[in-house]
Design an enzyme around this catalytic site. Structure first.
Site, PDB file in Angstrom:
ATOM      1  N   ASP A  53       0.825  -1.206   0.000  1.00  0.00           N
ATOM      2  CA  ASP A  53       0.000   0.000   0.000  1.00  0.00           C
ATOM      3  C   ASP A  53       0.864   1.264   0.000  1.00  0.00           C
ATOM      4  O   ASP A  53       2.008   1.250   0.451  1.00  0.00           O
ATOM      5  CB  ASP A  53      -0.875   0.042   1.265  1.00  0.00           C
ATOM      6  CG  ASP A  53      -2.049  -0.941   1.205  1.00  0.00           C
ATOM      7  OD1 ASP A  53      -2.112  -1.761   0.267  1.00  0.00           O
ATOM      8  OD2 ASP A  53      -2.893  -0.886   2.112  1.00  0.00           O
ATOM      9  N   HIS A 198       4.004  -2.212   2.999  1.00  0.00           N
ATOM     10  CA  HIS A 198       3.960  -0.829   2.510  1.00  0.00           C
ATOM     11  C   HIS A 198       5.238  -0.492   1.754  1.00  0.00           C
ATOM     12  O   HIS A 198       6.331  -0.728   2.280  1.00  0.00           O
ATOM     13  CB  HIS A 198       3.773   0.144   3.678  1.00  0.00           C
ATOM     14  CG  HIS A 198       2.454  -0.036   4.390  1.00  0.00           C
ATOM     15  ND1 HIS A 198       2.259  -1.033   5.322  1.00  0.00           N
ATOM     16  CD2 HIS A 198       1.274   0.623   4.263  1.00  0.00           C
ATOM     17  CE1 HIS A 198       0.997  -0.966   5.747  1.00  0.00           C
ATOM     18  NE2 HIS A 198       0.384   0.030   5.125  1.00  0.00           N
TER      19      HIS A 198
HETATM   20 ZN    ZN Z   1      -2.358   3.246   3.320  1.00  0.00          ZN
END
Ligand code: ZN
Length: 241
Positions: A53, A198
């Protein structure tokens, strides 16, 4: 006067890391939201879907792509339209290297509090940014913070997006060495797992995103030892791509 974010960070710093980890795992509000707006929390079959993400990010994304290539793993990147607009070439590189692009939103903010009209604008502009850069429409959407709502789920339905959550994570928004990120993912590395990581530190409590790339080789080795392939969400969900 410290602002709310600094205050939250200070309070968080008082909680010992093992307890913080359990609180992140426990999160009753996340469970409640996911019950009210059901999405994909695991994939059928034997594979593991790896997802990142918050990119594309000029600092965080390239090392992740290199680590994925070195490990023979394929992933899905939940990107933000704002950053795709800034770095369309990075979005194209993600796809050119065989990975999948999915939508995290136009802006990294709470989407669960938006009205239906606002949510439709938010998601539509994100989809358009991805289409403008890559020529392809994303199939999946994951809201920032996993904060979904029935309104968001309905808007996804209108736009042909499928809601995707996760079942394993490295808690890599915290300052954390690669070994710890990998160990947290490995706890829940089972057939059908969806792994959340991430490729940017922009919205995190850490200064840099580089530890995540360092966690990919140990995660891939642990998956291989259990006979699990690391693939994109669409491949894991049986959609071919
Ligand atoms: Zn996020």
């Amino acid at each position: 006067m410290p602002d709310a974010r600094q205050l939250r960070r200070a309070v968080r710093g008082l909680i010992p890391q093992p307890l913080r980890q359990r609180l992140y795992d426990w999160s009753p509000s996340r469970r409640r939201r996911w019950r009210r707006a059901p999405g994909l929390e695991a994939v059928p079959g034997e594979a593991v879907a790896v997802t990142f993400d918050d990119g594309p990010d000029p600092e965080g994304t390239p090392p992740v792509l290199e680590a994925l290539a070195a490990s023979g793993a394929v992933a899905t990147f939940f990107v933000l339209g704002r950053h795709v607009r800034e770095r369309p070439e990075l979005a194209r590189r993600i796809e050119a290297e065989g990975h999948e692009i999915a939508l995290h939103g136009m802006e990294h903010r709470r989407h669960d509090t938006l009205s239906a009209a606002e949510a439709e604008r938010e998601l539509t502009s994100g989809v358009e940014a991805i289409e403008a850069a890559t020529g392809r429409r994303p199939a999946w959407y994951r809201p920032p913070f996993g904060a979904s709502s029935p309104t968001l789920a309905a808007v996804c339905g209108q736009l042909g997006l499928r809601l995707a959550y996760w079942s394993a994570w490295g808690q890599d928004w915290e300052e954390s060495p690669p070994q710890r990120i990998a160990a947290l993912v490995e706890r829940d590395l089972a057939p059908g797992a969806i792994v959340l990581l991430h490729d940017s530190a922009r919205y995190a409590q850490r200064e840099r995103a580089t530890a995540t790339a360092g966690a990919i080789a140990p995660i891939a080795a642990a998956a291989r030892a259990r006979g699990l392939d690391l693939v994109s969400l669409s491949a894991a969900a049986g959609d071919g791509g």
